[in-house]
Design a protein around this motif. Structure first.
Motif, PDB file in Angstrom:
ATOM      1  N   UNK A   2       0.812  -1.209   0.000  1.00 41.20           N
ATOM      2  CA  UNK A   2       0.000   0.000   0.000  1.00 41.20           C
ATOM      3  C   UNK A   2       0.847   1.261   0.000  1.00 41.20           C
ATOM      4  N   UNK A   3       2.087   1.145   0.466  1.00 44.15           N
ATOM      5  CA  UNK A   3       2.923   2.329   0.627  1.00 44.15           C
ATOM      6  C   UNK A   3       4.291   2.115  -0.010  1.00 44.15           C
ATOM      7  N   UNK A   4       4.915   3.212  -0.421  1.00 43.52           N
ATOM      8  CA  UNK A   4       6.279   3.162  -0.938  1.00 43.52           C
ATOM      9  C   UNK A   4       7.253   3.330   0.219  1.00 43.52           C
ATOM     10  N   UNK A   5       8.327   2.575   0.204  1.00 47.00           N
ATOM     11  CA  UNK A   5       9.347   2.649   1.244  1.00 47.00           C
ATOM     12  C   UNK A   5      10.700   2.870   0.591  1.00 47.00           C
ATOM     13  N   UNK A   6      11.523   3.667   1.226  1.00 48.60           N
ATOM     14  CA  UNK A   6      12.811   4.033   0.651  1.00 48.60           C
ATOM     15  C   UNK A   6      13.810   2.904   0.585  1.00 48.60           C
ATOM     16  N   UNK A   7      13.632   1.882   1.394  1.00 54.42           N
ATOM     17  CA  UNK A   7      14.543   0.728   1.383  1.00 54.42           C
ATOM     18  C   UNK A   7      13.734  -0.542   1.178  1.00 54.42           C
ATOM     19  N   UNK A   8      14.426  -1.598   0.833  1.00 56.63           N
ATOM     20  CA  UNK A   8      13.756  -2.879   0.613  1.00 56.63           C
ATOM     21  C   UNK A   8      13.548  -3.650   1.909  1.00 56.63           C
ATOM     22  N   UNK A   9      14.085  -3.146   3.003  1.00 58.08           N
ATOM     23  CA  UNK A   9      13.976  -3.820   4.297  1.00 58.08           C
ATOM     24  C   UNK A   9      12.644  -3.458   4.939  1.00 58.08           C
ATOM     25  N   UNK A  10      11.577  -3.986   4.374  1.00 53.02           N
ATOM     26  CA  UNK A  10      10.240  -3.679   4.858  1.00 53.02           C
ATOM     27  C   UNK A  10       9.359  -4.891   4.630  1.00 53.02           C
ATOM     28  N   UNK A  11       8.508  -5.206   5.593  1.00 53.86           N
ATOM     29  CA  UNK A  11       7.705  -6.429   5.511  1.00 53.86           C
ATOM     30  C   UNK A  11       6.683  -6.386   4.384  1.00 53.86           C
ATOM     31  N   UNK A  12       6.345  -5.193   3.884  1.00 54.78           N
ATOM     32  CA  UNK A  12       5.418  -5.103   2.764  1.00 54.78           C
ATOM     33  C   UNK A  12       6.057  -5.519   1.445  1.00 54.78           C
ATOM     34  N   UNK A  13       7.378  -5.438   1.375  1.00 53.95           N
ATOM     35  CA  UNK A  13       8.077  -5.725   0.122  1.00 53.95           C
ATOM     36  C   UNK A  13       8.525  -7.178   0.062  1.00 53.95           C
ATOM     37  N   UNK A  14       8.662  -7.667  -1.137  1.00 55.24           N
ATOM     38  CA  UNK A  14       9.300  -8.971  -1.342  1.00 55.24           C
ATOM     39  C   UNK A  14      10.788  -8.796  -1.056  1.00 55.24           C
ATOM     40  N   UNK A  15      11.401  -9.626  -0.217  1.00 58.11           N
ATOM     41  CA  UNK A  15      12.842  -9.489   0.061  1.00 58.11           C
ATOM     42  C   UNK A  15      13.655  -9.590  -1.228  1.00 58.11           C
ATOM     43  N   UNK A  16      14.797  -8.887  -1.299  1.00 54.10           N
ATOM     44  CA  UNK A  16      15.572  -8.836  -2.546  1.00 54.10           C
ATOM     45  C   UNK A  16      15.909 -10.198  -3.143  1.00 54.10           C
ATOM     46  N   UNK A  17      16.316 -11.164  -2.318  1.00 52.37           N
ATOM     47  CA  UNK A  17      16.686 -12.475  -2.865  1.00 52.37           C
ATOM     48  C   UNK A  17      15.476 -13.182  -3.464  1.00 52.37           C
ATOM     49  N   UNK A  18      14.339 -13.126  -2.763  1.00 54.35           N
ATOM     50  CA  UNK A  18      13.132 -13.752  -3.296  1.00 54.35           C
ATOM     51  C   UNK A  18      12.644 -12.999  -4.526  1.00 54.35           C
ATOM     52  N   UNK A  19      12.725 -11.679  -4.472  1.00 57.14           N
ATOM     53  CA  UNK A  19      12.332 -10.850  -5.612  1.00 57.14           C
ATOM     54  C   UNK A  19      13.103 -11.277  -6.860  1.00 57.14           C
ATOM     55  N   UNK A  20      14.398 -11.484  -6.705  1.00 56.55           N
ATOM     56  CA  UNK A  20      15.200 -11.904  -7.852  1.00 56.55           C
ATOM     57  C   UNK A  20      14.782 -13.282  -8.343  1.00 56.55           C
ATOM     58  N   UNK A  21      14.531 -14.208  -7.430  1.00 56.88           N
ATOM     59  CA  UNK A  21      14.113 -15.545  -7.841  1.00 56.88           C
ATOM     60  C   UNK A  21      12.793 -15.511  -8.599  1.00 56.88           C
ATOM     61  N   UNK A  22      11.895 -14.640  -8.183  1.00 59.94           N
ATOM     62  CA  UNK A  22      10.630 -14.491  -8.908  1.00 59.94           C
ATOM     63  C   UNK A  22      10.903 -13.956 -10.311  1.00 59.94           C
ATOM     64  N   UNK A  23      11.768 -12.949 -10.411  1.00 52.71           N
ATOM     65  CA  UNK A  23      12.097 -12.380 -11.720  1.00 52.71           C
ATOM     66  C   UNK A  23      12.713 -13.439 -12.639  1.00 52.71           C
ATOM     67  N   UNK A  24      13.543 -14.300 -12.076  1.00 52.32           N
ATOM     68  CA  UNK A  24      14.197 -15.330 -12.880  1.00 52.32           C
ATOM     69  C   UNK A  24      13.212 -16.397 -13.364  1.00 52.32           C
ATOM     70  N   UNK A  25      12.031 -16.456 -12.754  1.00 53.18           N
ATOM     71  CA  UNK A  25      11.005 -17.415 -13.157  1.00 53.18           C
ATOM     72  C   UNK A  25       9.804 -16.729 -13.821  1.00 53.18           C
TER      73      UNK A  25
END
Length: 589
Positions: A453-476
């Motif tokens: 619902x909100x934008x956050x300046x860093x990826x360290x936020x429970x609303x966001x997909x964590x960077x490692x998982x985010x990358x794995x999703x992108x790769x699939x």
């Protein structure tokens, strides 16, 4: 020998590990280097030791070990330009005229933060992709260097712009290797365990000594590595070295990640070597410090990567042989005026004048600053400034992990037809989310959707997909949906490209043409007139796997070529800037 301290990089770096390190050096035989000494234990000033610091890296990727294959892929999304080197030494410590022998070094890599391959991937159906012969070639000329001892001199670290750090494996050879890899012409050894590199050190001849440099090297007791009280064993490398381009980067990781991560470095021509410095308050605190750095410590070609709101100092002190990359101008206002407001350092009481006869009241910059490069394309700015404003991509976020080239999966074999991972920063995103949730064409297990619902300046936020998982999703992911937020240019586009996913953008009644350069509009990325058309457009390719795979290859090759074109554009501007007025004026201050 696994690491040689490079004290020349420490003064302006913001934090250890902030920028790319050198690749590990090869283990070398202790007998590989023999420096002939006089009775005092110092090298004879006439001694010349041959070392080819850059030798052709012409190896067949198919014959390379698996762990080295990614370094040899010629058409990678962000190429790792490998250049092997070697030290050419006398093979007999008792005979300076003995036939030489080459002790090979491991490949030097511009950026050890590995990125994904585009066309030539070592598995799956991408292996038949067309190669890009223009992309930063892996071969470099077979160049021999001479290591000449200059003498023992007392130098201050301040004059070298350095801070000493210890290396308990230091030898003259390891110091030479480290400095040659970074294209520094001079190097020195001090206190037995410290190595420095410099382009043009200020060596006071009246401090020369034949007795003060008498300390054994920490890594090889039979060799001399300077002395105490600042006395350095000084050497000069003669022969062909890569020409350095020093990139000064503002400490704003989010907006400068294209440069700070090193993901852009390998697209520059092999004749250049990229060095990194932090463009922080320490560097610009006084004019004397700035001049010392840009005119004396790094007198060659320079790139300044600076956020739009903090660029005043660099513009008013713009040095010779430099180009500016302007970041963080998401709305495309910088350099323009509206009513009584000026978006930039221009107008009454500001460093630069405005063109008051223009409706845009735009900034008037001196010729030495132009053309500049900027992120966030804007058609209005382009109409006013023309070729004086040239575009460079935003790139992926610095938190986005590096993609292993072998992890690139052919699009037809990927798990998800599409992914949507966004914050609702624009009504367009919210509407698209609702539309997709109501659509039943694509099963839930064939799509990945997570919105915050909100934008956050860093990826360290429970609303966001964590960077490692985010990358794995992108790769699939076959298609990465990129609806506009604060701007249509977004990190997501580039994270998709690096992962081998196809970005999807909405034309939105011509909006896209005003906010992305023509090369993007004409690219193989999937551009739909409206988000209402997105599911049929994706399924038209999903249902024809050969066309989907061809589209994936075309997108990846396009991005590689485009980054290469941007690096060449920066090179071209650096090569045409020959003015020396700034340093001529300030070098005597």
């Amino acid at each position: 020998h696994t690491h040689t301290t490079r004290t020349h990089t420490t003064m302006f770096d913001s934090a250890p590990g902030a920028f790319w390190p050198l690749a590990g050096l090869a283990v070398l035989s202790l007998c590989a280097l023999t420096i002939f000494t006089d009775m005092a234990g110092q090298p004879d000033a006439a001694t010349r030791v041959q070392l080819p610091a850059r030798v052709a890296a012409g190896r067949d990727p198919e014959a390379a070990p698996e762990e080295d294959r990614s370094h040899l892929v010629a058409t990678s999304l962000l190429l790792q330009t490998s250049r092997t080197g070697g030290i050419l030494m006398g093979n007999n410590g008792d005979d300076i005229n003995a036939p030489p022998v080459v002790v090979p070094l491991q490949p030097r890599v511009h950026d050890v933060r590995t990125k994904a391959a585009t066309d030539l991937v070592t598995k799956g159906d991408l292996s038949d992709a067309n190669t890009n012969t223009n992309a930063n070639a892996l071969l470099s000329p077979d160049t021999a260097l001479s290591m000449e001892y200059q003498g023992c001199f007392q130098l201050s670290w301040d004059s070298l712009g350095l801070r000493p750090e210890r290396d308990l494996r230091l030898t003259p050879l390891s110091c030479a290797e480290s400095c040659a890899r970074e294209a520094f012409r001079f190097f020195g050894l001090v206190s037995g365990d410290q190595c420095w590199c410099a382009d043009h050190p200020d060596i006071p001849p009246d401090t020369a000594s034949r007795t003060e440099c008498s300390l054994s090297c920490a890594g090889l007791s039979t060799q001399i590595c300077g002395g105490r009280n600042g006395y350095s064993s000084v050497y000069r490398l003669t022969g062909d070295l890569a020409e350095p381009i020093t990139v000064y980067i503002a400490p704003a990781k989010r907006t400068s990640s294209m440069f700070s991560t090193g993901r852009f470095d390998s697209f520059f021509s092999p004749k250049y070597l990229i060095r990194k410095r932090t463009l922080n308050a320490q560097l610009t605190r006084t004019d004397a410090k700035f001049v010392q750095e840009v005119c004396r410590n790094s007198p060659g070609k320079k790139v300044f990567v600076q956020i739009a709101g903090a660029v005043d100092y660099v513009l008013t002190h713009f040095p010779d042989h430099a180009v500016l990359v302007l970041t963080a101008d998401e709305v495309g206002n910088w350099g323009l005026g509206r009513d009584q407001r000026r978006f930039g350092p221009h107008g009454p009481g500001r460093p630069f004048p405005s063109n008051e006869t223009s409706p845009a009241k735009h900034i008037v910059l001196p010729d030495r600053v132009l053309p500049l490069f900027k992120q966030y394309y804007d058609a209005n700015q382009q109409a006013i400034f023309g070729d004086n404003f040239q575009f460079v991509p935003l790139g992926s976020r610095h938190e986005f992990p590096d993609v292993d080239p072998a992890a690139i999966v052919p699009a037809p074999k990927r798990q998800y037809v599409y992914s949507l991972m966004v914050a609702i920063t624009d009504a367009v995103r919210g509407k698209l989310h609702e539309q997709l949730m109501a659509d039943t064409t694509i099963p839930e297990n064939k799509r990945f959707v997570q919105v915050s619902k909100h934008w956050h300046g860093t990826t360290d936020n429970k609303e966001y997909v964590p960077p490692e998982k985010y990358q794995q999703i992108m790769l699939q992911t076959m298609f990465a949906l990129c609806p506009k937020g604060h701007s249509v240019e977004q990190f997501r586009i580039y994270e998709a490209l690096e992962s081998g996913a196809i970005p999807v953008l909405e034309m939105r009644q011509g909006y896209l043409k005003n906010h992305l350069p023509p090369a993007y509009i004409d690219s193989p990325m999937l551009i739909v007139e409206s988000w209402d058309d997105v599911v049929p457009a994706m399924m038209a390719l999903v249902n024809k796997p050969e066309k989907l795979l061809a589209r994936q290859k075309a997108v990846m090759a396009w991005y590689s070529d485009y980054l290469r074109s941007r690096a060449l554009a920066i090179e071209h501007q650096l090569e045409t800037k020959t003015d020396t007025a700034f340093c001529d004026e300030h070098n005597h201050d």
